[in-house]
Design a protein around this motif. Structure first.
Motif, short mmCIF file in Angstrom:
data_model
loop_
_atom_site.label_atom_id
_atom_site.label_comp_id
_atom_site.label_asym_id
_atom_site.label_seq_id
_atom_site.Cartn_x
_atom_site.Cartn_y
_atom_site.Cartn_z
N LYS A 55 0.84 -1.20 0.00
CA LYS A 55 0.00 0.00 0.00
C LYS A 55 0.88 1.26 0.00
CE LYS A 55 -4.18 -1.86 2.18
NZ LYS A 55 -5.14 -1.71 3.30
N MET A 56 2.18 1.07 0.07
CA MET A 56 3.11 2.20 0.13
C MET A 56 3.70 2.48 -1.24
SD MET A 56 5.06 1.32 3.74
CE MET A 56 5.97 2.87 3.84
N LYS A 57 3.86 3.75 -1.55
CA LYS A 57 4.48 4.18 -2.81
C LYS A 57 5.90 4.66 -2.52
CE LYS A 57 0.02 5.48 -4.82
NZ LYS A 57 -0.80 6.56 -5.40
N GLU A 58 6.63 4.98 -3.59
CA GLU A 58 8.02 5.40 -3.41
C GLU A 58 8.11 6.63 -2.51
OE1 GLU A 58 12.11 6.34 -5.92
OE2 GLU A 58 10.30 5.70 -6.99
N ASP A 59 7.19 7.57 -2.65
CA ASP A 59 7.21 8.77 -1.80
C ASP A 59 7.05 8.41 -0.33
OD1 ASP A 59 7.58 10.40 -3.97
OD2 ASP A 59 5.49 11.08 -4.09
N ASP A 60 6.25 7.39 -0.05
CA ASP A 60 6.05 6.95 1.34
C ASP A 60 7.36 6.39 1.90
OD1 ASP A 60 3.24 7.54 1.36
OD2 ASP A 60 2.92 5.71 0.19
N PHE A 61 8.02 5.56 1.09
CA PHE A 61 9.29 5.00 1.56
C PHE A 61 10.36 6.07 1.71
CE2 PHE A 61 7.39 0.98 0.10
CZ PHE A 61 7.65 0.21 1.23
N ASN A 62 10.34 7.06 0.83
CA ASN A 62 11.30 8.16 0.96
C ASN A 62 11.05 8.95 2.24
OD1 ASN A 62 12.70 7.56 -1.39
ND2 ASN A 62 11.43 8.88 -2.67
N ARG A 63 9.79 9.11 2.58
CA ARG A 63 9.44 9.79 3.84
C ARG A 63 9.92 8.97 5.03
NH1 ARG A 63 4.74 8.83 5.86
NH2 ARG A 63 3.82 8.51 3.79
N TRP A 64 9.75 7.66 4.97
CA TRP A 64 10.20 6.80 6.06
C TRP A 64 11.73 6.83 6.19
CZ3 TRP A 64 7.53 1.70 7.80
CH2 TRP A 64 6.19 1.95 8.10
N ASP B 189 17.64 0.96 -5.64
CA ASP B 189 18.66 1.51 -6.56
C ASP B 189 18.81 3.01 -6.38
OD1 ASP B 189 19.10 -1.00 -7.60
OD2 ASP B 189 17.89 -0.68 -9.40
N HIS B 190 17.69 3.71 -6.23
CA HIS B 190 17.74 5.16 -6.01
C HIS B 190 18.46 5.48 -4.70
CE1 HIS B 190 13.94 5.88 -8.71
NE2 HIS B 190 15.04 5.65 -9.41
N TRP B 191 18.19 4.70 -3.68
CA TRP B 191 18.82 4.94 -2.39
C TRP B 191 20.32 4.68 -2.44
CZ3 TRP B 191 14.83 2.37 1.50
CH2 TRP B 191 13.68 3.17 1.52
N ILE B 192 20.73 3.64 -3.12
CA ILE B 192 22.16 3.33 -3.24
C ILE B 192 22.91 4.48 -3.91
CG2 ILE B 192 23.80 1.85 -4.49
CD1 ILE B 192 21.87 -0.51 -3.83
N MET C 203 21.86 4.98 1.71
CA MET C 203 22.62 3.98 0.95
C MET C 203 22.62 2.64 1.68
SD MET C 203 25.94 6.02 -0.59
CE MET C 203 26.57 6.63 0.99
N SER C 204 22.80 2.70 2.99
CA SER C 204 22.80 1.47 3.79
C SER C 204 21.48 0.73 3.64
CB SER C 204 23.06 1.83 5.26
OG SER C 204 22.96 0.69 6.08
N ALA C 205 20.38 1.47 3.66
CA ALA C 205 19.06 0.84 3.51
C ALA C 205 18.91 0.21 2.14
CB ALA C 205 17.96 1.86 3.76
N GLY C 206 19.44 0.88 1.11
CA GLY C 206 19.37 0.33 -0.25
C GLY C 206 20.10 -0.99 -0.37
N TRP C 207 21.34 -1.03 0.13
CA TRP C 207 22.10 -2.28 0.10
C TRP C 207 21.45 -3.34 0.98
CZ3 TRP C 207 25.50 -3.09 -3.56
CH2 TRP C 207 26.20 -2.03 -4.12
N SER C 208 20.93 -2.93 2.13
CA SER C 208 20.28 -3.88 3.02
C SER C 208 19.02 -4.47 2.40
CB SER C 208 19.92 -3.21 4.36
OG SER C 208 21.09 -2.85 5.06
N CYS C 209 18.30 -3.64 1.64
CA CYS C 209 17.11 -4.14 0.96
C CYS C 209 17.49 -5.27 0.01
CB CYS C 209 16.42 -3.01 0.21
SG CYS C 209 14.89 -3.54 -0.62
N TYR C 210 18.59 -5.10 -0.70
CA TYR C 210 19.05 -6.18 -1.59
C TYR C 210 19.41 -7.43 -0.80
CZ TYR C 210 19.06 -4.14 -6.26
OH TYR C 210 18.67 -3.65 -7.49
#
Length: 235
Positions: free
Chosen positions: A76-85, A114-117, A125-132
């Motif tokens: 239910k979350m969009k990219e903007d929601d994750f960016n806010r988080w 990818d955007h976060w990395i 960046m850490s969250a992006g790599w951790s997501c992978y």
């Protein structure tokens, strides 16, 4: 349960020992010090509820933010929601173990990670790599682009020692995740792990050494865990 009820319940479950442990890792006030196991009865009552998850995350209370990740409805979350988080993720337990985990359950996980990395911001960046890391540990190998992952491995090899602390730590975990959970690049990950060697990470002013990726991968091989996949991202 309403937000106020949940906050009162969390407050009643907090203890000073757990609070000190969280704060020594980077949590800051407000924090009650609630263990994950103590939160589970609240989760069973609330179940998955994105509205409440947003309200809990917005409190800035570490325990409430963790519970938000437990009850979130990621799709239910969009990219903007994750960016806010991720903007509200002020230390690695939130960025890597709440936000990244929640993102890993979505269809937009690869795009956002990818955007976060590429962000240049340590915890983002850490969250992006951790997501992978979470993705590799749960999704089928066929869902990944081998050439892209190889390019990412090479990026880690060439830049890891120049990165901020938490980014280094997450990148090192990425090598291990590829080496253990993504069979098409197992050998390449082992080779890059050897090239990277030890990764020094500072926790405050204390120098710590992240797991030696090459040793960690070998231990997984010895235990017969090569190709390991979890059933779910969240427990």
């Amino acid at each position: 349960m309403e937000l106020n009820e949940i906050m009162e319940a969390l407050k009643s479950l907090g203890n000073e020992r757990t609070k000190k442990k969280y704060m020594s890792s980077g949590a800051k006030e407000p924090v009650f010090g609630v263990t994950i196991s103590a939160m589970k009865p609240i989760f069973k009552k609330v179940k998955y509820n994105q509205t409440l998850a947003e309200q809990l995350f917005a409190t800035g209370n570490y325990d409430a933010m963790y519970l938000a990740g437990m009850i979130a409805e990621p799709n239910k979350m969009k990219e903007d929601d994750f960016n806010r988080w991720i903007e509200g993720a002020y230390f690695y337990m939130i960025s890597d173990y709440i936000v990244a985990v929640t993102l890993a359950e979505t269809d937009i996980a690869f795009t956002v990670a990818d955007h976060w990395i590429d962000s240049g911001k340590e915890l983002t960046m850490s969250a992006g790599w951790s997501c992978y890391e979470w993705l590799l540990g749960t999704r089928k190998d066929s869902e990944f682009n081998r050439d892209k992952l190889l390019s990412m491995l090479k990026m880690v090899r060439d830049t890891i020692h120049k990165q901020p602390n938490r980014t280094k730590y997450a990148m090192n975990n990425f090598i291990m995740s590829v080496g253990i959970s993504y069979l098409p690049l197992h050998e390449e990950a082992k080779e890059i792990a050897q090239e990277v060697g030890k990764v020094d990470v500072y926790v405050g002013k204390t120098l710590c050494q992240a797991n030696l990726a090459a040793d960690y991968i070998q231990k997984a091989i010895d235990k017969g865990k090569l190709g390991f996949k979890r059933k779910n991202v969240r427990c």
